[in-house]
Scaffold this active site. Structure first.
Site, short mmCIF file in Angstrom:
data_model
loop_
_atom_site.label_atom_id
_atom_site.label_comp_id
_atom_site.label_asym_id
_atom_site.label_seq_id
_atom_site.Cartn_x
_atom_site.Cartn_y
_atom_site.Cartn_z
N CYS A 285 0.87 -1.18 0.00
CA CYS A 285 0.00 0.00 0.00
C CYS A 285 0.91 1.23 0.00
O CYS A 285 1.64 1.45 0.95
CB CYS A 285 -0.89 -0.02 1.23
N ASN B 124 -7.27 -3.85 -8.12
CA ASN B 124 -7.66 -2.48 -7.83
C ASN B 124 -7.94 -1.79 -9.16
O ASN B 124 -7.20 -1.99 -10.13
CB ASN B 124 -6.54 -1.75 -7.08
N GLU C 25 -10.80 0.08 -4.49
CA GLU C 25 -9.79 -0.82 -3.93
C GLU C 25 -10.37 -2.17 -3.50
O GLU C 25 -11.37 -2.21 -2.78
CB GLU C 25 -9.13 -0.16 -2.71
N CYS D 39 -5.21 6.19 -3.41
CA CYS D 39 -4.52 4.89 -3.37
C CYS D 39 -3.13 5.10 -3.94
O CYS D 39 -2.98 5.43 -5.10
CB CYS D 39 -5.31 3.86 -4.17
N GLY D 40 -2.10 4.90 -3.11
CA GLY D 40 -0.73 5.19 -3.53
C GLY D 40 -0.23 4.32 -4.67
O GLY D 40 0.34 4.82 -5.64
#
Length: 255
Positions: free
Chosen positions: A71, A167, A185, A195-196
């Site tokens: 994440c 995702n 996600e 969302c990284g």
């Protein structure tokens, strides 16, 4: 148990200093802690643990209680947490489920090195790639009014991706060097504010299309930036940069 709450562009996490390995790694407990009505409320829970070869180790759980893949925003928040705990001064290295990561922090802005991406595959007109977690990237128009939940849920649960999950990122070009990204996600099974790894995946597809080395990324939770070096179809020296903040700390009864 003492805990801390962190957020990185609206992606929020319960942080636990687990260097004494006392946290019970129980799916139901983690799910309850992440519940927004019956627990603390978060997109995920992250344990900071010791490692013999790195400054610390990252163990990440989705809000459904399952241990998950990398994440990006969680990694940035964990770096800020480790900095708060005086584990390092300005630069660090840590180990996560997808391997080693380098990071640095300056005035609350965390720059995190992501894993190399060897290729970007196609699914029709859309892209599929792994930036530590698997991502599907689809370009759309009028993204602010797009039904991200319905469309993302449909792709994530389609025949190709149902079993492992994926995702799903929806991307709109804002300018020559800026994009807007919204992400559904897996594990959360809903849209998150940011969302990284999804921002990174979306940015890489844009960099590839436009032959750039950096791009600004708008999300519902704030602004990020992605830098990368391209070598034919692969990318290396990929960095995700943005704010990570402590929201509050507290104590919770695990029983």
């Amino acid at each position: 148990m003492e805990f801390y709450k962190y957020q990185g562009t609206g992606n929020d996490f319960v942080m636990v200093d687990n260097r004494d390995l006392q946290f019970p790694k129980n799916k139901d407990i983690i799910k309850k802690l992440c519940d927004r009505r019956f627990g603390i409320g978060a997109d995920g829970l992250i344990l900071l643990e010791n490692d013999d070869h790195y400054d610390f180790k990252m163990v990440y759980y989705n809000s459904d209680g399952n241990e998950s893949t990398m994440c990006g925003n969680g990694g940035r928040c964990l770096v800020a947490f480790a900095f708060f705990l005086d584990i390092f001064e300005s630069r660090c290295s840590f180990i996560a489920i997808d391997g080693e990561h380098q990071a640095e922090i300056h005035n609350g802005i965390v720059k995190l090195k992501m894993i190399d991406v060897k290729q970007i595959s196609n699914d029709g007109e859309d892209a599929v790639l792994d930036t530590g977690s698997p991502h599907y990237v689809k370009y759309v128009e009028d993204l602010i009014n797009y039904n991200v939940f319905a469309e993302g849920h449909g792709i994530r649960n389609s025949e190709n991706y149902f079993q492992q999950g994926i995702n799903v990122n929806f991307v709109e070009k804002v300018s020559e060097n800026e994009i807007f990204v919204r992400t559904y996600e897996r594990g959360v099974e809903d849209e998150t504010y940011s969302c990284g790894t999804g921002v990174t995946a979306s940015a890489l597809t844009f960099l590839k299309k436009n032959n750039l080395i950096s791009v600004k990324v708008k999300t519902l939770g704030g602004d990020l930036k992605v830098y990368a070096e391209k070598d034919e179809d692969s990318f290396h020296n990929i960095w995700l940069e943005g704010p990570a903040k402590q929201v509050f700390k507290g104590k919770v009864d695990l029983h």
